[in-house]
Design an enzyme around this catalytic site. Sequence first.
Site, short mmCIF file in Angstrom:
data_model
loop_
_atom_site.label_atom_id
_atom_site.label_comp_id
_atom_site.label_asym_id
_atom_site.label_seq_id
_atom_site.Cartn_x
_atom_site.Cartn_y
_atom_site.Cartn_z
N GLY A 17 30.03 60.98 24.51
CA GLY A 17 29.32 59.70 24.62
C GLY A 17 29.77 58.95 25.87
CB THR A 132 35.62 57.48 23.67
OG1 THR A 132 35.02 57.05 22.43
CG2 THR A 132 37.13 57.47 23.46
CG ASP A 134 34.15 55.99 19.21
OD1 ASP A 134 33.31 55.09 19.25
OD2 ASP A 134 33.87 57.19 19.07
CG ASP A 136 38.29 58.06 18.70
OD1 ASP A 136 38.36 57.99 19.94
OD2 ASP A 136 37.45 58.77 18.12
NE ARG A 178 32.31 60.52 17.30
CZ ARG A 178 31.18 61.21 17.51
NH1 ARG A 178 30.70 61.96 16.56
NH2 ARG A 178 30.55 61.15 18.66
O1 F6P Z 1 31.86 58.30 20.47
C1 F6P Z 1 31.07 57.24 20.92
C2 F6P Z 1 29.95 56.99 19.98
O2 F6P Z 1 29.16 55.92 20.49
C3 F6P Z 1 30.34 56.70 18.53
O3 F6P Z 1 30.80 55.37 18.35
C4 F6P Z 1 29.07 57.02 17.79
O4 F6P Z 1 29.36 57.40 16.47
C5 F6P Z 1 28.52 58.18 18.57
O5 F6P Z 1 29.11 58.12 19.86
C6 F6P Z 1 27.02 58.20 18.72
O6 F6P Z 1 26.68 59.36 19.40
P1 F6P Z 1 25.25 59.66 19.99
O7 F6P Z 1 25.02 58.77 21.17
O8 F6P Z 1 25.28 61.08 20.38
O9 F6P Z 1 24.27 59.33 18.90
#
Ligand code: F6P
Length: 329
Positions: A17, A132, A134, A136, A178
């Site tokens: 992401g 990221t 997140d 995390d 996430r």
């Molecule tokens: O890891 C970053 C993130 O934005 C998370 O917070 C989220 O769960 C996920 O990616 C969403 O992913 P995508 O853009 O592939 O739907």
Amino acid sequence: MYKFIFMKRVAVFTSGGDAPGMNACIRAVVRTAIYNNIEVYGIMRGYEGMIKGRIHRMESKSVSNIIQQGGTILKSARSAEFRTYEGRKQAYQQLKHFDIDGLVAVGGDGTFTGAKVFHEEFGMPTVGCPGTIDNDIYGTDYTIGYDTAVNTALEAIDKIRDTADSHNRVFFVEVMGRDSGYIAIQSGIGGGAEIVMVPETETTIAQVIETLQKGRLNHKSSSIVIVAEGDEEGNATDIAAKVMDATEGLDIKVTTLGHIQRGGSPTAQDRILASRTGIGAVEGLLAGKSSVMAGVKNNKLVYTPFEDAIDKNKPIEDELIKLVDVLSI
Ligand code: F6P
């Protein structure tokens, strides 16, 4: 400064992401490489582009005027092909074709998992930067993009508060993260949320109802419940439905903030973190480091093995959880 390892070409890519500040990180990697007389290449669309050989030379001016831009000029992708040995072998052959000696991987735990396996199989030196929203990743207090995402969420929560207050409403606001509750807890504290639901601690529907009803008795004119998308009770829509089923008289609305949290111009904090870890990654490669992530802990640049960055837990301080309860009475 550091023991110089001979390296003539490094490549940088962003993966997973996207996160605000990734461009600032690419800029730092490109300029640090050039500063050290190393040629630098950009790989488009993460591991996908590596497999397909979408690799191009970058100059100092390739990264002019990008420090303030959200997204990533190198684009990003989540690659299914790189999860296969055949895909990784193809990627290695492409890197060899371009004579790449080292890699800088900007991304999250999925990106580092790929880089770790790639290093084990083909020995390509790789240093990561934690990119990221997140937050995390173990081994860094914050990740690139997290601060911007929290501030974006906060801005939205402030706006929701205005309308919630005008109508005496309860809002369930879902934020990203996430499996991590970091965005939720910090935007919740900053936005004066009545309740924050995160996957790291259990909050039952009964507790949510009790807090909302107490708020009503205390003549609160609005209540905001921040729900981390990975909460064990479900997403904000599920949780709101459960609360609606079990209560009467609460005017309940749901807002899911979604991908708005991934965009926008990075905050100063994210630009600085991205610049520090970008420099740290190239300097790490030159010092002979590999399969590690450059992060910032207690305001010091530190390197953490990928396996720890990926596997170790980064818990939310209990003090932060308690803070919400105390301040939302
Ligand atoms: O890891 C970053 C993130 O934005 C998370 O917070 C989220 O769960 C996920 O990616 C969403 O992913 P995508 O853009 O592939 O739907």
